[in-house]
Design an enzyme around this catalytic site. Structure first.
Site, PDB file in Angstrom:
ATOM      1  N   GLY A   1       0.814  -1.206   0.000  1.00 57.52           N
ATOM      2  CA  GLY A   1       0.000   0.000   0.000  1.00 57.52           C
ATOM      3  C   GLY A   1       0.851   1.259   0.000  1.00 57.52           C
ATOM      4  O   GLY A   1       2.071   1.217  -0.181  1.00 57.52           O
TER       5      GLY A   1
ATOM      6  N   GLU B   1      -0.471 -10.947   2.734  1.00 54.60           N
ATOM      7  CA  GLU B   1      -0.465 -10.075   3.918  1.00 54.60           C
ATOM      8  C   GLU B   1      -0.921 -10.835   5.149  1.00 54.60           C
ATOM      9  O   GLU B   1      -0.350 -10.718   6.225  1.00 54.60           O
ATOM     10  CB  GLU B   1      -1.368  -8.862   3.689  1.00 54.60           C
TER      11      GLU B   1
HETATM   12  O1  DER Z   1      -4.386  -3.900   0.600  1.00 49.51           O
HETATM   13  C1  DER Z   1      -4.060  -3.567   1.756  1.00 49.51           C
HETATM   14  O2  DER Z   1      -4.561  -4.062   2.774  1.00 49.51           O
HETATM   15  C2  DER Z   1      -3.020  -2.510   1.884  1.00 49.51           C
HETATM   16  O3  DER Z   1      -2.386  -2.630   3.116  1.00 49.51           O
HETATM   17  C3  DER Z   1      -3.629  -1.128   1.613  1.00 49.51           C
HETATM   18  O4  DER Z   1      -4.988  -1.174   1.304  1.00 49.51           O
HETATM   19  C4  DER Z   1      -3.382  -0.121   2.722  1.00 49.51           C
HETATM   20  O5  DER Z   1      -3.879   1.129   2.338  1.00 49.51           O
HETATM   21  P1  DER Z   1      -2.918   2.431   2.219  1.00 49.51           P
HETATM   22  O6  DER Z   1      -2.520   2.513   0.787  1.00 49.51           O
HETATM   23  O7  DER Z   1      -3.794   3.552   2.673  1.00 49.51           O
HETATM   24  O8  DER Z   1      -1.712   2.222   3.114  1.00 49.51           O
END
Ligand code: DER
Length: 234
Positions: free
Chosen positions: A29, A107
């Site tokens: 992310g 993840e």
């Molecule tokens: O896909 C996910 O879970 C990522 O961690 C992401 O969605 C996190 O969001 P961010 O771009 O606001 O850090």
């Protein structure tokens, strides 16, 4: 927002990554780049020569490689000291919706393998009940062969409008790092108030590989605010 993300990431690294931690999971992310940025700064960088970094997907791997950090694999390191990752939304019990970046399978593997799983996010993700802030639904990784079957079963469960996640600048659906599809499923608040039950019901659907509900996994969450403050919850 980027300053808020950086604040959350720096606070989480400073609080939870210790010199004796030699295996670090790096999430996906737009917030986790600041996690890597902080780990490359003193005093944390002094520990990097004998520290291994485990990615949660292509983006995460590139972050590690470009920062010149030791790239490891979860095969070598099935037990991880600390995994730090972003989230799409976090409720008041630290349950999270993840998968906005379609990386939730790897993840969750790294979150579960970690002794300490820490979430970092900007304040938009800080919520009370899942679904109040993140309106795109629960990301569900599905086997391509079974996507239509899962789609119908989600509707039978009460999901009004499941959506196969389609690519941008790519004809057809998003394909994850594992070669699978993602269905985004919006559920009513009555479902989202019990994320453990919803996770179980979705996970039991044949063809579902992983669900972007991280229930009871996070040890702490750090939220950066535009006013320069950081809220830590645990
Ligand atoms: O896909 C996910 O879970 C990522 O961690 C992401 O969605 C996190 O969001 P961010 O771009 O606001 O850090």
């Amino acid at each position: 927002i980027s300053d808020a993300k950086r604040l959350a990431a720096y606070a989480a690294v400073d609080e939870h990554v210790k010199p004796q931690h030699k295996v670090i999971g790096i999430g996906s992310g737009s917030t986790v780049p600041y996690v890597v940025e902080r780990l490359c700064q003193p005093p944390h960088n002094n520990s990097n020569s004998d520290r291994w970094y485990i990615p949660t997907g292509f983006q995460s791997k590139e972050l590690i490689v470009k920062a010149g950090l030791n790239l490891g694999d979860v095969d070598q390191f099935p037990t991880i000291d600390v995994t730090i990752d972003g989230a799409d939304e976090v409720d008041d019990e630290l349950n999270a919706i993840k998968g906005g970046g379609a990386c939730q399978l790897r993840e969750k593997v790294l979150a579960e393998a970690a002794t300490h799983f820490i979430i970092v996010a900007d304040s938009r993700k800080d919520s009370k009940i899942l679904g109040h802030a993140w309106k795109q639904g629960v990301p569900i990784e599905v086997a391509p062969f079974a996507w239509a079957k899962v789609f119908v079963n989600l509707q039978k469960m009460g999901c009004e409008n499941p959506a196969l996640r389609m690519g941008k600048m790519k004809a057809g659906p998003v394909v994850t790092d594992n070669g699978n599809f993602v269905i985004d499923a919006v559920f009513s608040e009555s479902y989202m108030r019990d994320p453990a039950e919803l996770l179980h019901r979705i996970k039991m659907l044949t063809g579902v590989l992983e669900v972007g509900l991280f229930v009871g996994m996070a040890e702490a969450a750090y939220f950066g605010y535009p006013d320069g403050t950081v809220l830590a919850r645990w």
